[in-house]
Design a protein around this motif. Sequence first.
Motif, PDB file in Angstrom:
ATOM      1  N   PRO A 238      64.435  66.990  77.404  1.00 45.78           N
ATOM      2  CA  PRO A 238      63.606  65.805  77.675  1.00 45.78           C
ATOM      3  C   PRO A 238      63.619  64.745  76.572  1.00 45.78           C
ATOM      4  CG  PRO A 238      62.367  67.836  78.048  1.00 45.78           C
ATOM      5  CD  PRO A 238      63.646  68.225  77.391  1.00 45.78           C
ATOM      6  N   THR A 239      63.957  65.113  75.344  1.00 47.83           N
ATOM      7  CA  THR A 239      64.069  64.073  74.310  1.00 47.83           C
ATOM      8  C   THR A 239      65.428  64.184  73.649  1.00 47.83           C
ATOM      9  OG1 THR A 239      63.112  65.539  72.630  1.00 47.83           O
ATOM     10  CG2 THR A 239      61.602  64.047  73.763  1.00 47.83           C
ATOM     11  N   ARG A 240      65.892  63.059  73.129  1.00 49.78           N
ATOM     12  CA  ARG A 240      67.216  63.053  72.517  1.00 49.78           C
ATOM     13  C   ARG A 240      67.231  63.920  71.259  1.00 49.78           C
ATOM     14  NH1 ARG A 240      72.122  60.224  73.383  1.00 49.78           N
ATOM     15  NH2 ARG A 240      73.503  60.958  71.760  1.00 49.78           N
ATOM     16  N   HIS A 241      66.162  63.827  70.495  1.00 52.21           N
ATOM     17  CA  HIS A 241      66.111  64.584  69.245  1.00 52.21           C
ATOM     18  C   HIS A 241      64.936  65.564  69.287  1.00 52.21           C
ATOM     19  CE1 HIS A 241      68.924  61.685  67.645  1.00 52.21           C
ATOM     20  NE2 HIS A 241      68.101  60.702  67.915  1.00 52.21           N
ATOM     21  N   GLY A 242      65.089  66.641  68.573  1.00 53.78           N
ATOM     22  CA  GLY A 242      63.942  67.497  68.242  1.00 53.78           C
ATOM     23  C   GLY A 242      63.512  68.506  69.276  1.00 53.78           C
ATOM     24  N   CYS A 243      64.208  68.631  70.400  1.00 55.49           N
ATOM     25  CA  CYS A 243      63.809  69.659  71.357  1.00 55.49           C
ATOM     26  C   CYS A 243      64.310  71.028  70.891  1.00 55.49           C
ATOM     27  CB  CYS A 243      64.396  69.376  72.744  1.00 55.49           C
ATOM     28  SG  CYS A 243      63.367  68.285  73.725  1.00 55.49           S
ATOM     29  N   VAL A 244      63.503  72.040  71.148  1.00 59.16           N
ATOM     30  CA  VAL A 244      63.926  73.407  70.866  1.00 59.16           C
ATOM     31  C   VAL A 244      63.712  74.220  72.148  1.00 59.16           C
ATOM     32  CG1 VAL A 244      63.522  75.468  69.458  1.00 59.16           C
ATOM     33  CG2 VAL A 244      63.226  73.184  68.443  1.00 59.16           C
ATOM     34  N   VAL A 245      64.706  74.974  72.527  1.00 65.30           N
ATOM     35  CA  VAL A 245      64.582  75.789  73.741  1.00 65.30           C
ATOM     36  C   VAL A 245      63.678  76.976  73.442  1.00 65.30           C
ATOM     37  CG1 VAL A 245      65.798  77.218  75.411  1.00 65.30           C
ATOM     38  CG2 VAL A 245      66.882  75.126  74.532  1.00 65.30           C
ATOM     39  N   ARG A 246      62.619  77.082  74.226  1.00 63.78           N
ATOM     40  CA  ARG A 246      61.697  78.194  74.042  1.00 63.78           C
ATOM     41  C   ARG A 246      62.169  79.388  74.880  1.00 63.78           C
ATOM     42  NH1 ARG A 246      56.079  76.367  75.571  1.00 63.78           N
ATOM     43  NH2 ARG A 246      56.129  74.704  74.037  1.00 63.78           N
ATOM     44  N   SER A 247      62.442  79.094  76.148  1.00 63.43           N
ATOM     45  CA  SER A 247      62.918  80.175  77.013  1.00 63.43           C
ATOM     46  C   SER A 247      63.690  79.596  78.195  1.00 63.43           C
ATOM     47  CB  SER A 247      61.726  80.976  77.543  1.00 63.43           C
ATOM     48  OG  SER A 247      60.944  80.139  78.380  1.00 63.43           O
ATOM     49  N   VAL A 248      64.513  80.433  78.778  1.00 59.83           N
ATOM     50  CA  VAL A 248      65.283  80.016  79.944  1.00 59.83           C
ATOM     51  C   VAL A 248      65.071  81.055  81.041  1.00 59.83           C
ATOM     52  CG1 VAL A 248      67.593  79.527  80.830  1.00 59.83           C
ATOM     53  CG2 VAL A 248      67.046  78.977  78.453  1.00 59.83           C
ATOM     54  N   ASP A 249      64.770  80.566  82.235  1.00 53.74           N
ATOM     55  CA  ASP A 249      64.626  81.476  83.374  1.00 53.74           C
ATOM     56  C   ASP A 249      65.735  81.153  84.370  1.00 53.74           C
ATOM     57  OD1 ASP A 249      64.036  82.771  85.692  1.00 53.74           O
ATOM     58  OD2 ASP A 249      62.050  81.843  85.978  1.00 53.74           O
ATOM     59  N   ASP A 250      66.670  82.079  84.516  1.00 55.18           N
ATOM     60  CA  ASP A 250      67.787  81.789  85.427  1.00 55.18           C
ATOM     61  C   ASP A 250      67.752  82.656  86.680  1.00 55.18           C
ATOM     62  OD1 ASP A 250      68.627  84.207  84.365  1.00 55.18           O
ATOM     63  OD2 ASP A 250      70.706  83.547  84.065  1.00 55.18           O
ATOM     64  N   THR A 302      59.258  62.280  70.401  1.00 56.34           N
ATOM     65  CA  THR A 302      59.305  61.037  71.182  1.00 56.34           C
ATOM     66  C   THR A 302      59.087  61.270  72.672  1.00 56.34           C
ATOM     67  OG1 THR A 302      61.706  61.232  71.362  1.00 56.34           O
ATOM     68  CG2 THR A 302      60.854  59.898  69.544  1.00 56.34           C
ATOM     69  N   ALA A 303      58.533  62.427  73.010  1.00 54.77           N
ATOM     70  CA  ALA A 303      58.440  62.812  74.423  1.00 54.77           C
ATOM     71  C   ALA A 303      57.610  61.850  75.277  1.00 54.77           C
ATOM     72  CB  ALA A 303      57.872  64.224  74.538  1.00 54.77           C
ATOM     73  N   ASN A 304      56.778  61.038  74.638  1.00 57.95           N
ATOM     74  CA  ASN A 304      55.969  60.127  75.454  1.00 57.95           C
ATOM     75  C   ASN A 304      56.269  58.654  75.233  1.00 57.95           C
ATOM     76  OD1 ASN A 304      54.338  61.867  77.059  1.00 57.95           O
ATOM     77  ND2 ASN A 304      53.452  62.575  75.120  1.00 57.95           N
ATOM     78  N   VAL A 305      57.350  58.381  74.530  1.00 60.22           N
ATOM     79  CA  VAL A 305      57.650  56.984  74.195  1.00 60.22           C
ATOM     80  C   VAL A 305      58.048  56.200  75.443  1.00 60.22           C
ATOM     81  CG1 VAL A 305      59.207  55.468  72.923  1.00 60.22           C
ATOM     82  CG2 VAL A 305      58.304  57.539  71.831  1.00 60.22           C
ATOM     83  N   SER A 306      57.528  54.994  75.552  1.00 57.46           N
ATOM     84  CA  SER A 306      57.895  54.115  76.668  1.00 57.46           C
ATOM     85  C   SER A 306      58.608  52.886  76.129  1.00 57.46           C
ATOM     86  CB  SER A 306      56.644  53.670  77.423  1.00 57.46           C
ATOM     87  OG  SER A 306      55.934  52.728  76.629  1.00 57.46           O
ATOM     88  N   GLU A 307      59.250  52.186  77.044  1.00 52.12           N
ATOM     89  CA  GLU A 307      59.930  50.936  76.698  1.00 52.12           C
ATOM     90  C   GLU A 307      58.941  49.983  76.027  1.00 52.12           C
ATOM     91  OE1 GLU A 307      63.199  50.490  77.501  1.00 52.12           O
ATOM     92  OE2 GLU A 307      63.564  48.329  77.448  1.00 52.12           O
ATOM     93  N   GLN A 308      57.765  49.920  76.606  1.00 47.80           N
ATOM     94  CA  GLN A 308      56.755  49.006  76.084  1.00 47.80           C
ATOM     95  C   GLN A 308      56.378  49.363  74.647  1.00 47.80           C
ATOM     96  OE1 GLN A 308      56.131  46.088  77.225  1.00 47.80           O
ATOM     97  NE2 GLN A 308      54.868  45.863  75.378  1.00 47.80           N
ATOM     98  N   ASP A 309      56.321  50.655  74.348  1.00 45.08           N
ATOM     99  CA  ASP A 309      56.032  51.077  72.963  1.00 45.08           C
ATOM    100  C   ASP A 309      57.104  50.529  72.017  1.00 45.08           C
ATOM    101  OD1 ASP A 309      53.958  52.566  73.999  1.00 45.08           O
ATOM    102  OD2 ASP A 309      55.057  54.470  73.941  1.00 45.08           O
TER     103      ASP A 309
END
Lengths: 762, 168
Positions: A238-250, A302-309
Amino acid sequence: MTKFSKDTFEKSRRSFLIGSIGGGLMMAFAPSINALEVASGGAVKQLTDKLFSPTVWFEIDTNGMILVNIARAEMGQHVGTAIARIVADELGADWQNVEIKHVDTDPKWGYMVTGGSWSVFQTYVPMSQAGAAGRTALIEAGAKLLGVNPQDCKTENSMVVAGNKSVSFADVVKNGKIDRVFSADELAKFQPKNPESRQLIAKPSKALDIPAKTNGSAKYGIDVELENMVYARPIIPPTRHGCVVRSVDDSAAKKVKGYQGYKILKDPSDTVQGWVSVLADSYYGAVKAGNALQVDYDLGETANVSEQDIIAVGETLAKDKTSGTLVVDEGNVAKAAESAKTSLESIYRTSSVLHFALEPVNAAVEIIDGVCHVHCGNQWQSLFLPVVAKAMGMAEDKIIIHQYYLGGGFGRRLMGDYMIPAALTAQAIGKPVKLVFTREDDSRFDSVRSPSVQQMNAYWDADEKLLGIEHGAAAGWPTLAVAPGFMPEGVDKKGKYDPFSISGANHWYTLENHRVRAINNPLAQKTFVPGFLRAVGPGWTGWAVESFMDEIAHKQNVDPIDFRLSLLDASGKNAGASPVSVGGAKRLAKVLAEIREKADWGRTLPKNQGLGIAISAGQERDMPTWGACVAHVEVDPETGAVKVHKLTGLLDCGTVVHPDGALSQTEGSMLWGMSLALFEGTAFEKGQVKDNNLNTYTPLRMNNLPILDINFVQNTEFPTGLGEPGLIAVAPAIANAIFNAVGARVRDLPIRPKAILAAMPT
Amino acid sequence: MIEFLLNGKKITSDAEADTPLLWVIRDEFGLKGTKFGCGIAMCGACTVHLNGSPVRSCSLPVSVVANADIRTIEGLEDQHPLQKAWIEHQVPQCGYCQSGQIMQASALLATNANPSEDEIVAYMSGNLCRCMTYSRIKAAIQDVATQSDSVVQIYNPKTEAKRTQGVS
Ligand code: FES
Ligand code: FES
């Protein structure tokens, strides 16, 4: 690393090698002057040992076929054709016998980048000289075979000719023993042919890459198949930087036929953070499994950043006259502002723009005997090869990037970031992998053109004389993101700036007091990787400068063309410099004067229609292509809808090496300008672009095609670039035309009908 | 098992029934001239002919084409007048959209050998060209259109004349 500069190649002093090898004749630049000194043998030995480091090299076989090898990306600009014609013209070759080949990266090929409309500009002189050296060697060997004096020989149609005697290049290659080194000094003495004796340059020609693009046989990165490869699709976090995968359910993905599991990617280069790739034995399987996969993340900040921000941060910075780095500081703007009797302030904004190259980014990777082979189309191999090495934990000389046709570049493929997940996946599973982004994946991972905010101020004295202009431009900076070492220092020594993001603000109008501040928008920088998008900075600086010039002209009640001409006096720094920008602002004034005639400027038009003018000198001050655009638009006053009837373009790019290619590039770039002005634009929403496919992102199509009237100034000046400059003036020309049509001044790109309605005088 | 004609040759695919025809053509049968652009039937890069009509293969499950006649850019065998016109007018830039453009245009001319400018624009506006080669695409089509009937005959040398008329 070689300094990232368009002058690199031109100024590098390399010697040139020509030698008979394995039945053919090979010609190439030596790696560097030092390497030549080290090498003991002559040209033949060096060439045999592959001790050459060309950006381009060529071979003539015993049938007389001339193969030009080119290390530049072919993405629609027919670059190979333009470069091959420069060489072939000097050689005196028969164009029918010329072929081109695009080569792989190998570190020894030297710096590989195709961008900034530089290819022809950079290669013109060295390629002319290389061709002339080749001609000299062919003549020497041919003269021997003919039993004549080399001075009495010339080349034409792939023949060495002396009076009524002649011998073909093929026979020279077959029978002559050539072993020749031209030193850098000898090479430098060759002047490009004078314009009258040119056979190919500036003459009509067909591009060599086109036939394969009419029958499906042209091979793009996405067409690569490797033996036993596994198909992969990335899951974009969901964000370009800083995401860490917590878990994957396949568990749901497991129901997809051919599903082969997933990999959480660990990337020491930090290019991809929190990525998962999904594997299957078909691409559609990987797509479906990807849709079924549930990934849980720790989100980046940056998960909540908008264009307006982002825009709001830009506005604050643009307003604050102490922010940023000074790039231009002529006279004393502060004093002009103080003493001003009247002033004008305008804020211009541009929104995020997607590259949307039609071929989604992709790469196929396999590791063979400890060497990582990356297959994809890319514009800047030399930048990302070290990144791939870092991500893989491998030495740089163990990475080879194989080049293919690019299904669109536009600057997107200057970034090679899409190679990384493919390489990491191949490494993780120990098998060849072809990783293809879906369109939506591609858009979400795009290095978009940053939103920008620009504040313009103009000041007048009591006699209504224009005192000066102040310009602050805030945006995300691509060079800061991927190559910060290439940023120069500002004139106030307050810091470094991205030259590509401010280019165009340092224009050719003579102003007594002129100040330009380049301002980085840190929120943009954090939220995404700002991209190089066709024309880069001039895409927004041109918007502000040329709209504002129009506003000033109207405020002063002067015709916008007359007003511009009055500032294009080519004095001082605007005089230009030989050879590249010779003539300076005078050439721009000439273009402006000519387009005024061509577009029948000043004629009376029906109600709600208008003409608008804008000029450009992209791509940069030291490589200007002088241009102007007149847009003819009609505005529906009820809906605000804009119809562009016609775009007239006039460009002076010096010698036009490949005329039809130049026209085709300019058709494309001008329509890009129009598409960006009226049809594109997206917005960040929760840290990502909200439009990621054609259902909501709507570039121009054939039904909005205006009449295009494009011309080039005919001269024999130094050739500059064309891939981008045509774009720059179009949006401001359209906005200025809208103002002339209905009196609405729009300052936001893209121009939306609502904005026009809101700006209509009541 | 799904059976259909691919460029005149009978073939069988064992792809999952919901697999888009595009991937079957490209990855199972190795015909890479048909391209993937958007995956949602909005760019036209994947255009092929289904019984003579242009379809977006990215959004067409392979099960739908059972027993149908599918033709791809490779199936024009460099014989279509549009392909020559495309070279004559130097249409392609990056070239990525052009297989789809040519397949769309050839379907137009198969049913309407002499389209008006408006008809061309209406028929071609579903095909995106990111390089914006539109004016050349239009000119190349107009060029072939004025050579009129020959188009319909040359269009599909391998199949009977009826089919070359399209499915109007
Ligand atoms: S890929 Fe099929 S229409 Fe775009
Ligand atoms: S030629 Fe590049 S998308 Fe059409």
